[in-house]
Design an enzyme around this catalytic site. Sequence first.
Site, short mmCIF file in Angstrom:
data_model
loop_
_atom_site.label_atom_id
_atom_site.label_comp_id
_atom_site.label_asym_id
_atom_site.label_seq_id
_atom_site.Cartn_x
_atom_site.Cartn_y
_atom_site.Cartn_z
N LYS A 77 0.84 -1.20 0.00
CA LYS A 77 0.00 0.00 0.00
C LYS A 77 0.88 1.25 0.00
O LYS A 77 1.94 1.27 0.62
CB LYS A 77 -0.92 -0.02 1.22
CG LYS A 77 -1.99 1.07 1.22
CD LYS A 77 -2.94 0.90 2.41
CE LYS A 77 -4.00 1.99 2.44
NZ LYS A 77 -4.91 1.83 3.59
N SER A 81 -10.21 -0.37 6.95
CA SER A 81 -9.63 -0.16 5.62
C SER A 81 -8.97 -1.38 5.01
O SER A 81 -8.59 -1.34 3.84
CB SER A 81 -8.62 0.99 5.67
OG SER A 81 -9.28 2.22 5.84
N SER A 138 -9.82 2.11 2.79
CA SER A 138 -8.92 2.85 1.92
C SER A 138 -7.94 1.98 1.15
O SER A 138 -7.28 2.45 0.22
CB SER A 138 -8.12 3.87 2.75
OG SER A 138 -7.30 3.19 3.71
#
Length: 453
Positions: free
Chosen positions: A53, A152, A128
Amino acid sequence: MITLKQALSLSQDELETLKNEIDAKVRASDLNAYIKAPSLNGASAKGVPILIKDNISVKGWEITCSSKILEGYVAPYHASVMENLHQNGMAGFGLSNMDEFAMGSTTESSCYGITKNPRDKNRVPGGSSGGSAAAVAGGLAVAALGSDTGGSIRQPASYCGCVGLKPTYGRVSRYGLIAYCSSFDQIGPITQNVEDASILFDAISGHDNKDSTSANLKPTQTFKNLNRDKRFKIAILRDHIKDASNEVQLAYENTLKALKEMGHEIVEKKMLDSHYQISIYYIISMAEASSNLARFDGVRYGRRAQNIKDLKELYLKSRSEGFGDEVKRRIMLGNFVLSSGYYDAYYLKAQQMRLMIKEQYNKIFEEVDLIFTPVAPTSAHLFNYHASPLEMYLSDIYTIGANLSGLPALSLPVAKDPLGLPIGMQFIAKAFDEQSLLDVSYALEQELDLKLD
């Protein structure tokens, strides 16, 4: 896509072939799950390629949190989880798209554009960590790392049909994670199945002297100890289910039935209304975000505004041009709840209520092993679905409790809705009892044998 368990047995030549195949797939894909083709950065070391990420520091890579304000920032060091990957035969290969600074539930706020859900490209992948989940579900990554502040990892895993694990707060080092909300953030795996989640979790867990919140515990060995024959006492919170869609409620009841048939004991418990948890979570997270993001000012790193007259204008222009609307909204609200006159009324009360919620979880766990809930009120929705930010915030209603209390939680795909979209359910366990999460999920995964493709 080959699983992580299988990939770990490949030779170095076979791994290079796998990386080339992934790179070609990413270049041909329209999901926008990766920020750019992974070969442009190269691998962070030799090993099985893991998607990272874009808020986890990888030495020598541009890390931006999908925000314009960090354009050009190159990480000078590895996050601790990267060092742990390298020691366990894995390496970073590519950066995943995400909501800007991890603030969102749809991956629509990224400066790199939206990421599409591989199950239906007209729908969001969640957020997210939407890029990580979309890549794993879309066959573009063996496995991925995400971060979970209020769901997330788990919510995009549910929307895309992956397994997502949020570890106990302190189980995985946050050193090198660019912070959104320091008291909630945790790094965890998004994978194709429970075995892979266990393997990747074991690789990144363990004590780290560079993180003062890291628990003084050795790396876990959950994969070695996976046991699908264990039976658990599982609590359900009936009052919380009313906010879910009919499709999610049906999947919930069917999964409960399967758990009972497998021999698990189901008991009903009560907790504070989950709508209070939403308010508490957003007050605290926005307050911490306003403090954490104060460091991005255009002076030391990242984007710097041009044609400025003085230092004040540099700060104002750099932050105004660099941050997106959702991040600005949360910074302003965070500063509001921390301001004199409102600190006691909002922030202090939220922290007191957070402690009460944690105590409620602890009381339930005196009598049970696990709690079982939905992950999200619905399956993946269309882009631009939410009429207001408040509607988007409510989609976190089932996931934030684990973050408020620092408990581990795992999202497992259990069903498909009438449109064929995956629906995930969540187990929450006692602090540092990820083994029970993985054991029950491993057994349920095999019992349901859900085919999403």
